[in-house]
Design a protein around this motif. Structure first.
Motif, mmCIF file in Angstrom:
data_model
loop_
_atom_site.group_PDB
_atom_site.id
_atom_site.type_symbol
_atom_site.label_atom_id
_atom_site.label_comp_id
_atom_site.label_asym_id
_atom_site.label_seq_id
_atom_site.Cartn_x
_atom_site.Cartn_y
_atom_site.Cartn_z
ATOM 1 N N ALA A 12 4.215 -2.406 -3.882
ATOM 2 C CA ALA A 12 4.509 -2.701 -2.478
ATOM 3 C C ALA A 12 5.851 -2.127 -2.046
ATOM 4 N N ALA A 13 6.677 -1.738 -3.008
ATOM 5 C CA ALA A 13 7.988 -1.175 -2.701
ATOM 6 C C ALA A 13 7.925 0.321 -2.415
ATOM 7 N N ASN A 14 6.767 0.937 -2.534
ATOM 8 C CA ASN A 14 6.624 2.369 -2.293
ATOM 9 C C ASN A 14 7.057 2.715 -0.868
ATOM 10 N N VAL A 15 7.952 3.691 -0.731
ATOM 11 C CA VAL A 15 8.522 4.038 0.570
ATOM 12 C C VAL A 15 7.454 4.529 1.535
ATOM 13 N N GLN A 16 6.547 5.351 1.068
ATOM 14 C CA GLN A 16 5.505 5.887 1.948
ATOM 15 C C GLN A 16 4.577 4.769 2.428
ATOM 16 N N VAL A 81 -4.335 3.790 -2.159
ATOM 17 C CA VAL A 81 -3.613 2.519 -2.241
ATOM 18 C C VAL A 81 -4.475 1.543 -3.035
ATOM 19 N N SER A 82 -3.884 0.869 -3.977
ATOM 20 C CA SER A 82 -4.644 -0.074 -4.792
ATOM 21 C C SER A 82 -5.307 -1.133 -3.922
ATOM 22 N N ASP A 83 -6.463 -1.614 -4.364
ATOM 23 C CA ASP A 83 -7.198 -2.620 -3.594
ATOM 24 C C ASP A 83 -6.352 -3.867 -3.339
ATOM 25 N N ALA A 84 -5.474 -4.202 -4.272
ATOM 26 C CA ALA A 84 -4.635 -5.399 -4.117
ATOM 27 C C ALA A 84 -3.644 -5.250 -2.971
ATOM 28 N N LEU A 85 -3.164 -4.026 -2.727
ATOM 29 C CA LEU A 85 -2.174 -3.796 -1.680
ATOM 30 C C LEU A 85 -2.798 -3.503 -0.326
ATOM 31 N N TRP A 86 -4.049 -3.063 -0.316
ATOM 32 C CA TRP A 86 -4.652 -2.586 0.937
ATOM 33 C C TRP A 86 -4.650 -3.622 2.064
ATOM 34 N N PRO A 87 -5.004 -4.887 1.827
ATOM 35 C CA PRO A 87 -5.025 -5.850 2.948
ATOM 36 C C PRO A 87 -3.679 -5.985 3.656
#
Length: 261
Positions: A12-16, A81-87
């Motif tokens: 979740a810390a990814n800048v993009q 984007v991983s499924d966990a982060l997508w929502p």
């Protein structure tokens, strides 16, 4: 990002990813970034069909493994984007599993004689998107959004517009004075005043003036109107939803023209 393949984001810390979240969730971020977020297969396909090329294609991980190959020929870099982060990326109640980032189109030159829809302070993105969809369906080629109207390229307006944006010339941040330069009749809509729509001889081409959901057309814009119409409501309701009224008015224009009346 390398050119060897898509980048997988799992933090979740990814800048993009943070930039994408701002673009997707802040309704006016596209004005700052000069980029637009299109969410969902339907919107992305509508853009491609109009010749729009994505700068970036974004997929949730499971969608990439299932359908990513179908988009490989449309250009642009790919981000997974991983499924966990997508929502957490989407601002929509029912997030889609893919999206595009496209360049913000330049605001076109105002056409003085084109069939036009003017949005005067409409604030509900669902109404605005629905009106854009009706405008495209009924042959209205440009839309003028006055200051105070919901952001035309926000994610919620885009979702409600269902691809209509790409078939229209869109003007944002305009003033009533800008509407005054049009060389076509200006028709104001009203709940209680003016000629009944079904009895009117509608000028073609024209500009429909559609006002705020509660307050209606502003006094400054109403002063420019050359015609005023209302929709007969034999059922006795006080007023119609502005998107419904807009569709009825634009359909009346289209059918009046096609009838040769």
């Amino acid at each position: 990002m390398t050119t060897s393949g898509p980048l997988l984001v799992t933090s979740a810390a990814n800048v993009q990813l943070k930039e994408l979240k701002r673009l997707a969730q802040d309704s006016t971020a596209y004005r700052k970034q000069s980029r637009i977020w299109l969410e969902g297969d339907h919107l992305c396909r509508a853009a491609v069909e109009r010749g729009v090329q994505p700068e970036l294609m974004v997929f949730c991980e499971s969608a990439w493994s299932q359908t990513g190959h179908a988009w490989s020929g449309h250009g642009g870099k790919q981000l997974i984007v991983s499924d966990a982060l997508w929502p957490g990326l989407s601002a929509l109640e029912s997030p889609a599993r893919m999206g595009f980032v496209i360049a913000m189109p330049a605001q076109p030159v105002l056409q003085k004689d084109k069939p036009t829809v003017v949005l005067d302070g409409l604030q509900d993105p669902g109404n605005v998107g629905s009106i854009l969809r009706s405008a495209a369906a009924f042959g209205f080629q440009q839309v003028i959004a006055l200051k105070g109207t919901a952001a035309l390229w926000s994610a919620k307006v885009l979702r409600a517009g269902m691809g209509a944006h790409f078939g229209l010339q869109l003007h944002e941040g305009m003033l009533a004075a800008d509407v005054g330069v049009l060389d076509i009749p200006l028709i104001a809509t009203s709940s209680h005043h003016g000629e009944f729509l079904h009895e009117a001889r509608l000028p073609t081409p024209c500009a429909w003036l559609l006002g705020h959901e509660g307050q209606g057309v502003s006094a400054a814009l109403a002063a420019l109107a050359t015609h005023s119409v209302r929709i007969a409501q034999p059922g006795g309701e006080e007023s119609l939803n502005v998107a419904s009224a807009a569709a009825i008015c634009m359909h009346a224009s289209a059918t009046f023209k096609s009838s040769g009346a």
